[in-house]
Design an enzyme around this catalytic site. Structure first.
Site, short mmCIF file in Angstrom:
data_model
loop_
_atom_site.label_atom_id
_atom_site.label_comp_id
_atom_site.label_asym_id
_atom_site.label_seq_id
_atom_site.Cartn_x
_atom_site.Cartn_y
_atom_site.Cartn_z
N ASP A 93 -4.69 -12.62 2.63
CA ASP A 93 -5.95 -12.25 3.27
C ASP A 93 -7.17 -12.48 2.39
O ASP A 93 -8.28 -12.12 2.77
CB ASP A 93 -5.91 -10.81 3.78
CG ASP A 93 -5.18 -9.87 2.85
OD1 ASP A 93 -4.93 -10.24 1.68
OD2 ASP A 93 -4.84 -8.75 3.27
N HIS A 99 0.81 -1.22 0.00
CA HIS A 99 0.00 0.00 0.00
C HIS A 99 0.84 1.27 0.00
O HIS A 99 0.32 2.36 -0.25
CB HIS A 99 -0.93 0.03 1.21
CG HIS A 99 -2.05 -0.95 1.17
ND1 HIS A 99 -2.91 -1.06 0.09
CD2 HIS A 99 -2.47 -1.88 2.08
CE1 HIS A 99 -3.80 -2.00 0.34
NE2 HIS A 99 -3.55 -2.52 1.53
N ASP A 102 -3.12 -9.81 -2.98
CA ASP A 102 -3.69 -9.45 -1.69
C ASP A 102 -5.18 -9.15 -1.87
O ASP A 102 -5.60 -8.69 -2.94
CB ASP A 102 -2.96 -8.22 -1.15
CG ASP A 102 -3.26 -7.91 0.30
OD1 ASP A 102 -2.42 -8.21 1.16
OD2 ASP A 102 -4.34 -7.34 0.57
N HIS A 128 -6.74 -6.76 -0.77
CA HIS A 128 -6.89 -5.32 -0.91
C HIS A 128 -6.13 -4.83 -2.15
O HIS A 128 -5.12 -5.41 -2.54
CB HIS A 128 -6.37 -4.62 0.35
CG HIS A 128 -6.97 -5.16 1.60
ND1 HIS A 128 -6.22 -5.79 2.59
CD2 HIS A 128 -8.26 -5.19 2.03
CE1 HIS A 128 -7.01 -6.17 3.58
NE2 HIS A 128 -8.25 -5.82 3.25
#
Length: 373
Positions: A272, A147, A184, A186
Site C-alpha cells: 500500500d 497490526h 507496509d 502503515h
C-alpha cells in the site's frame, strides 16, 4: 539445480469474511452506506491470477497451509484472546479488535478457522525455507497480520504472521536471531509491541509518518529493557517515492540488518505504499519494490543462507497491486513473467521520485537518533 521460490496459497483464505465494511469504516447504522471493504479477496486473488497469466505459478513451489494449532498461536498471542476469537467465530462473528474503534477488525462466523489456516500457512513456509525445500517464499495470505498484537487484533489483522513465523523459526528450528522488516505504508505496531523487550528479534518498520495507527511508529521508539535498541522506525513524509525509500534502505535499514546478523529475515510485505493506493500517500512502483527486495536478498545471502520469507499485508488498489507483487516474486525467484507492468512507466515519471530535501531531513533525523541512542 536452483531451488524454487515458494508460494503459500489457498482459495479458502480468500473466503475470509470482513462483515459489513465500507472501505475501512464500519457500515450501516444509518450513517455509512454498505460498500466493498478495503481488505477483500479481490486484491490478493488478482495477484495469484497475474502470476498464472504471466506463467510464473507453475514455476513456483506451492506451499499448502494447514491450521495453526492453539499451542503455536500461544507462542505469540494470549490464551484468553484466542478463546474469545473462537467463541465469536462459533457464534455470529465479531471484532478481533475487541471494541477498539480505531482497530476495526470485523470477521464473520468461522473466521477463527480461516485466520488459523493463514497462520499455519506462514509456519509451513518457515519449515519449507529452513528445511531447504525452497530458496525463499512469498505467503499470499488473508486476513493480513502485521497490526495484530498479543492480546487483540487490529487494522484488519487477527494473528500476527510475521511474529508467529519468527517464533516458529526459533522454537521449532533453533534459529537464534530473526529480523522482521515491515514495508507496509502503515506502521508495523504488532511486531514492535510483541518483541518490545526481546533482543532476539529485530523489528524494523518503514512507513508513512503518522498514517496508521495514529501516533504510532515514532523514531524514538527503540524497545525497552533487554530489547532496547532492537526496534527501529523509519517514518517518511507523505509523497515519498523510490528515492526516499532506497535512501532509507541504504543508509539506515540495511546497516542495521547487517549489524544484527540475522539467522532469518521476514518481511511484512504491504504493497500500500504503491503510488495509486487509497490507504496511503506514497509513490512506489514495481521497480522500487523489486529494488528493495533485491537489497534484502543480498543481506539474507550474506548472513543467513538466503533464508527470506515475505508475508503479504496491505495493498488496496486492485488494478496496480498485482504488478507490485509480480515485481517482488520475479525478483525472489529470478524468473521473468510474460507480462509487462503498464503502471511502471507512469509511476517512474511522476515528479518527486528522487530523494527530496525534506525526505532527506527525515532520514537524517533517524540517523541522528540512532547515533545518540
Amino acid at each position: 539445480m536452483t531451488k524454487p521460490t515458494g508460494l503459500v496459497w489457498h482459495e479458502l483464505l480468500m473466503w475470509h469474511d470482513t462483515h459489513a465494511l465500507a472501505g475501512f469504516m464500519q457500515a450501516g447504522r444509518g450513517v455509512i452506506e454498505p460498500d466493498e471493504p478495503s481488505e477483500s479477496a479481490a486484491g490478493k486473488r488478482r495477484i495469484k491470477n497475474l502470476l498464472d497469466v504471466a506463467g510464473l505459478t507453475e514455476q513456483l513451489h506451492l506451499i499448502k497451509p494447514r491450521p495453526a494449532r492453539e499451542e503455536e498461536l500461544r507462542r505469540v498471542h494470549h490464551a484468553d484472546y484466542i478463546a474469545r476469537l473462537q467463541a465469536m467465530s462459533d457464534a455470529d462473528g465479531g471484532d478481533a479488535a475487541l471494541g477498539d474503534p480505531v482497530g476495526v477488525t470485523p470477521f464473520g462466523p468461522g473466521g477463527y478457522e480461516i485466520a488459523a489456516l493463514a497462520a499455519g500457512g506462514i509456519l509451513e513456509a518457515v519449515d519449507a525455507i529452513v528445511e531447504g525445500r525452497v530458496a525463499n517464499a512469498y505467503a499470499l495470505l488473508r486476513p493480513p497480520g502485521h497490526h495484530a498484537e498479543a492480546a487483540r487484533g487490529f487494522g484488519f489483522c487477527i494473528f500476527n504472521h510475521g511474529a508467529l513465523a519468527a517464533r516458529h523459526a526459533q522454537l521449532a528450528h533453533g534459529l537464534r536471531r530473526v529480523a522482521i522488516l515491515d514495508w507496509d505504508v502503515h506502521h508495523g505496531n504488532g511486531a514492535q509491541s510483541i518483541f518490545w523487550t526481546d533482543p532476539s528479534v529485530l523489528t524494523i518498520s518503514i512507513h508513512q509518518d503518522n498514517c496508521y495507527p495514529p501516533r504510532s511508529g515514532l523514531i524514538d521508539e527503540f524497545g525497552a529493557g533487554p530489547g532496547a535498541g532492537f526496534n527501529l522506525n523509519v517514518p517518511l513524509p507523505p509523497g515519498s517515492g523510490s528515492g526516499a525509500y532506497l535512501a532509507a534502505m541504504d543508509r539506515v535499514i540495511l546497516p542495521r540488518l547487517r549489524a544484527f546478523a540475522p539467522d532469518m529475515i521476514i518481511i511484512a510485505s504491504g504493497l500500500d505504499a504503491g503510488a495509486y493506493d487509497p490507504q496511503g500517500r506514497m509513490m512506489l512502483g514495481g521497480s522500487a519494490f523489486a529494488a528493495m527486495t533485491r537489497r534484502v536478498m543480498d543481506v539474507a545471502d550474506d548472513y543467513c543462507d538466503g533464508r527470506l520469507l515475505l508475508t503479504h499485508e496491505g495493498g488496496y488498489h486492485r488494478p496496480s497491486v498485482p504488478f507490485l507483487g509480480l515485481a517482488i516474486i520475479e525478483t525472489l525467484s529470478g524468473l521473468k513473467g510474460s507480462v509487462e507492468d503498464p503502471f511502471e512507466p507512469i509511476i517512474a515519471g511522476m515528479t518527486g521520485q528522487d530523494l527530496q530535501p525534506h525526505q532527506d531531513a527525515a532520514i537524517r533525523s533517524v540517523e541522528a537518533r540512532l547515533a545518540g541512542h
